[in-house]
Design a protein around this motif. Sequence first.
Motif, mmCIF file in Angstrom:
data_model
loop_
_atom_site.group_PDB
_atom_site.id
_atom_site.type_symbol
_atom_site.label_atom_id
_atom_site.label_comp_id
_atom_site.label_asym_id
_atom_site.label_seq_id
_atom_site.Cartn_x
_atom_site.Cartn_y
_atom_site.Cartn_z
ATOM 1 N N LEU A 1 -82.016 -38.255 -24.011
ATOM 2 C CA LEU A 1 -81.452 -37.718 -22.779
ATOM 3 C C LEU A 1 -80.084 -38.358 -22.574
ATOM 4 C CD1 LEU A 1 -84.779 -38.554 -22.033
ATOM 5 C CD2 LEU A 1 -84.225 -36.709 -20.469
ATOM 6 N N PHE A 2 -79.040 -37.573 -22.734
ATOM 7 C CA PHE A 2 -77.659 -38.060 -22.662
ATOM 8 C C PHE A 2 -77.158 -37.931 -21.224
ATOM 9 C CE2 PHE A 2 -78.423 -36.907 -26.984
ATOM 10 C CZ PHE A 2 -77.708 -37.812 -27.750
ATOM 11 N N ARG A 3 -76.908 -39.089 -20.619
ATOM 12 C CA ARG A 3 -76.432 -39.097 -19.247
ATOM 13 C C ARG A 3 -74.935 -38.864 -19.224
ATOM 14 N NH1 ARG A 3 -78.895 -44.109 -16.105
ATOM 15 N NH2 ARG A 3 -76.900 -45.059 -16.644
ATOM 16 N N SER A 4 -74.442 -38.322 -18.134
ATOM 17 C CA SER A 4 -73.022 -37.970 -18.055
ATOM 18 C C SER A 4 -72.114 -39.186 -18.101
ATOM 19 C CB SER A 4 -72.754 -37.171 -16.773
ATOM 20 O OG SER A 4 -73.195 -37.897 -15.631
ATOM 21 N N ASP A 5 -72.661 -40.401 -17.791
ATOM 22 C CA ASP A 5 -71.827 -41.610 -17.841
ATOM 23 C C ASP A 5 -71.867 -42.289 -19.204
ATOM 24 O OD1 ASP A 5 -74.381 -42.587 -17.863
ATOM 25 O OD2 ASP A 5 -74.137 -43.959 -16.173
ATOM 26 N N LEU B 1 -87.419 -43.309 -15.710
ATOM 27 C CA LEU B 1 -86.137 -42.747 -16.136
ATOM 28 C C LEU B 1 -85.182 -42.679 -14.954
ATOM 29 C CD1 LEU B 1 -87.342 -39.813 -18.413
ATOM 30 C CD2 LEU B 1 -86.325 -41.964 -19.150
ATOM 31 N N ASP B 2 -83.982 -43.166 -15.183
ATOM 32 C CA ASP B 2 -82.948 -43.134 -14.141
ATOM 33 C C ASP B 2 -81.892 -42.121 -14.553
ATOM 34 O OD1 ASP B 2 -81.126 -43.561 -12.152
ATOM 35 O OD2 ASP B 2 -80.486 -45.540 -12.872
ATOM 36 N N PRO B 3 -81.865 -40.937 -13.936
ATOM 37 C CA PRO B 3 -80.892 -39.926 -14.359
ATOM 38 C C PRO B 3 -79.467 -40.223 -13.923
ATOM 39 C CG PRO B 3 -82.153 -39.140 -12.482
ATOM 40 C CD PRO B 3 -82.758 -40.451 -12.866
ATOM 41 N N GLY B 4 -79.269 -41.220 -13.037
ATOM 42 C CA GLY B 4 -77.913 -41.509 -12.582
ATOM 43 C C GLY B 4 -77.263 -40.283 -11.969
ATOM 44 N N PHE B 5 -76.103 -39.911 -12.517
ATOM 45 C CA PHE B 5 -75.419 -38.703 -12.050
ATOM 46 C C PHE B 5 -75.895 -37.456 -12.794
ATOM 47 C CE2 PHE B 5 -72.403 -42.095 -10.926
ATOM 48 C CZ PHE B 5 -72.255 -41.823 -9.568
ATOM 49 N N GLY B 6 -76.948 -37.613 -13.595
ATOM 50 C CA GLY B 6 -77.545 -36.449 -14.240
ATOM 51 C C GLY B 6 -77.369 -36.453 -15.747
ATOM 52 N N TYR B 7 -78.226 -35.666 -16.414
ATOM 53 C CA TYR B 7 -78.154 -35.493 -17.862
ATOM 54 C C TYR B 7 -77.397 -34.209 -18.169
ATOM 55 C CZ TYR B 7 -82.027 -38.827 -17.614
ATOM 56 O OH TYR B 7 -82.810 -39.910 -17.337
ATOM 57 N N HIS C 1 -74.678 -43.213 -20.978
ATOM 58 C CA HIS C 1 -75.959 -43.849 -21.294
ATOM 59 C C HIS C 1 -76.893 -42.841 -21.966
ATOM 60 C CE1 HIS C 1 -79.465 -46.443 -20.890
ATOM 61 N NE2 HIS C 1 -80.120 -45.421 -20.365
ATOM 62 N N VAL C 2 -77.701 -43.339 -22.919
ATOM 63 C CA VAL C 2 -78.657 -42.486 -23.623
ATOM 64 C C VAL C 2 -80.050 -43.074 -23.442
ATOM 65 C CG1 VAL C 2 -79.322 -41.448 -25.814
ATOM 66 C CG2 VAL C 2 -76.905 -41.885 -25.337
ATOM 67 N N ALA C 3 -80.949 -42.294 -22.842
ATOM 68 C CA ALA C 3 -82.347 -42.695 -22.697
ATOM 69 C C ALA C 3 -83.150 -42.079 -23.833
ATOM 70 C CB ALA C 3 -82.897 -42.243 -21.343
ATOM 71 N N ARG C 4 -84.182 -42.795 -24.295
ATOM 72 C CA ARG C 4 -84.965 -42.329 -25.437
ATOM 73 C C ARG C 4 -86.449 -42.362 -25.100
ATOM 74 N NH1 ARG C 4 -80.980 -45.424 -27.672
ATOM 75 N NH2 ARG C 4 -79.676 -44.433 -29.241
#
Length: 515
Positions: free
Chosen positions: A280-284, A319-325, A286-289
């Motif tokens: 999951l590639f976050r717009s900032d 999972l923290d989406p932050g500003f979104g994926y 960061h990559v979650a796996r």
Amino acid sequence: MQHEAFLTRRYLAVFLPLLPTQRLVRNRGSAPDAPFAMVEKQRGAMRLAACDPAAHALGLTPGMALADARARVPDLAVFDHDPVADLNLLGWFADGCERYTPACMLDPPQGLLLDITGCEHVFGDAARLAKDVQARFSRHGLSCRIALGGTPDSAQAKARYAARAISDVPVEALDGGDKVHKALRRAGLRSIGDLAVRPRKPLAARFGQAVVVRLARLLEEEDPRITPRRSLPTIHVTQNFAEPISRTNDVLATIEMLAGGAALQLQERGQGGRRFEIRLFRSDGHVARLAVDTGTPTRDAALLMRLIRERIDALSDPLDPGFGYDLIRLEVPLAEVLANVQVGLETKIDTGAAAAALIDRLSVRLGAERVRQFHARQSHIPERAALERVAQSDVAKADWPKADWPKPVPGEPAMRPFRLFETPQPIEVTAGFPEGEPRSFRWRRHVHRVTRVEGPERISPEWWRHARGYAPGNGSLTRDYYRVEDNEGRRFWLFRRGLYDEIERPLWYLHGIFA
């Protein structure tokens, strides 16, 4: 299908000329008020390892002695150079660059190499993809130079030396060492373009074959390919978003759609996945796996989604989406052959598949190492007749001979105890006569009087093995096993290790307890 030899490969190189100093500014949140440099000990003296733009403008360069730099710029601020931190940040950016291609490689200390062959269409063409890469690095406050090439060496050299064409790149791109570079310049050969028109044999004779090979790669005559930092998946499906998404339901719906697409590709190949990875590639950046393993090959999208939901629920950090994926990718790095099965009215229920599905769910929820099972082995030595392994392990490819569990004879007591000690426990036994049946034994300070006994069951040693026994001395000794019952009705499994013609004083052990 077009043969791989005729494919035109495309590489993208990223060079970060100010990575050490800009990493420091990124960590501090702001730049120091004065010009600054990173220093490290080189050849017994403190020298500059990297300089910020202000220090560069004042004439400071990496490699300069710190004393000379301070004499030139008295108010120079210095910080310890940390190449490990630079490499970690470079790896973090490499994770983010996998949104463009799964074939990404570190080019330390300040670069990345991407094989974007076949990936350009997502952005329209390679130039637009390169522009997007540069924009992402700029948003993180890093200066970067981007270049495209038909070989990794060509793209790397153009990015490092800020050249539009490979012919403009200086001869230092050959990486032949100072002596070679100086000799070429004395001969009037200052750029790769000057070398391109020269015959290769005199160059090889004068400077070595390695220089000629490097030149061929720079001129895109020979493609050495890159070695991706992660193994390329068998299948990968990707979903881009014009606007980042952050709601859990939207993320799960996207993963479900990708799972269906991966299942179709697996079916076309006649395969089933054994490992599924979601990125999951976050717009900032960061990559979650998320990773899900299965004990048997599968392409059941519904089953995969149940496992993924279990995996998400079991996360210690949600999972923290932050500003979104803005991109989600599902990969299948491990797949095996899975034949198609026709399901009909007379199809029997596959109990093995049901058990495998349960094992997968428990493994996802509790952790694969915590879910284990026993497997039978072809060995008559009791402690070697069963092996405990991770339940999801690939039993079909195990490196030990397998066997079926022995079936009990109806109406007969079990030949083996329910509980088997991992290490047989020494006991003191009183027997009727040498090599006779046990009459009593002492175990854990308690004397058990034997009322019933059955045996012996003689088990010979595995002569081809040279493992030592439980007691000092030779491990290749015969065992005589007895099933005994004491005066309180408890049943035990004892054995005498060694015969009198094998050892002077045979020893007794308790190996198991019957239920």
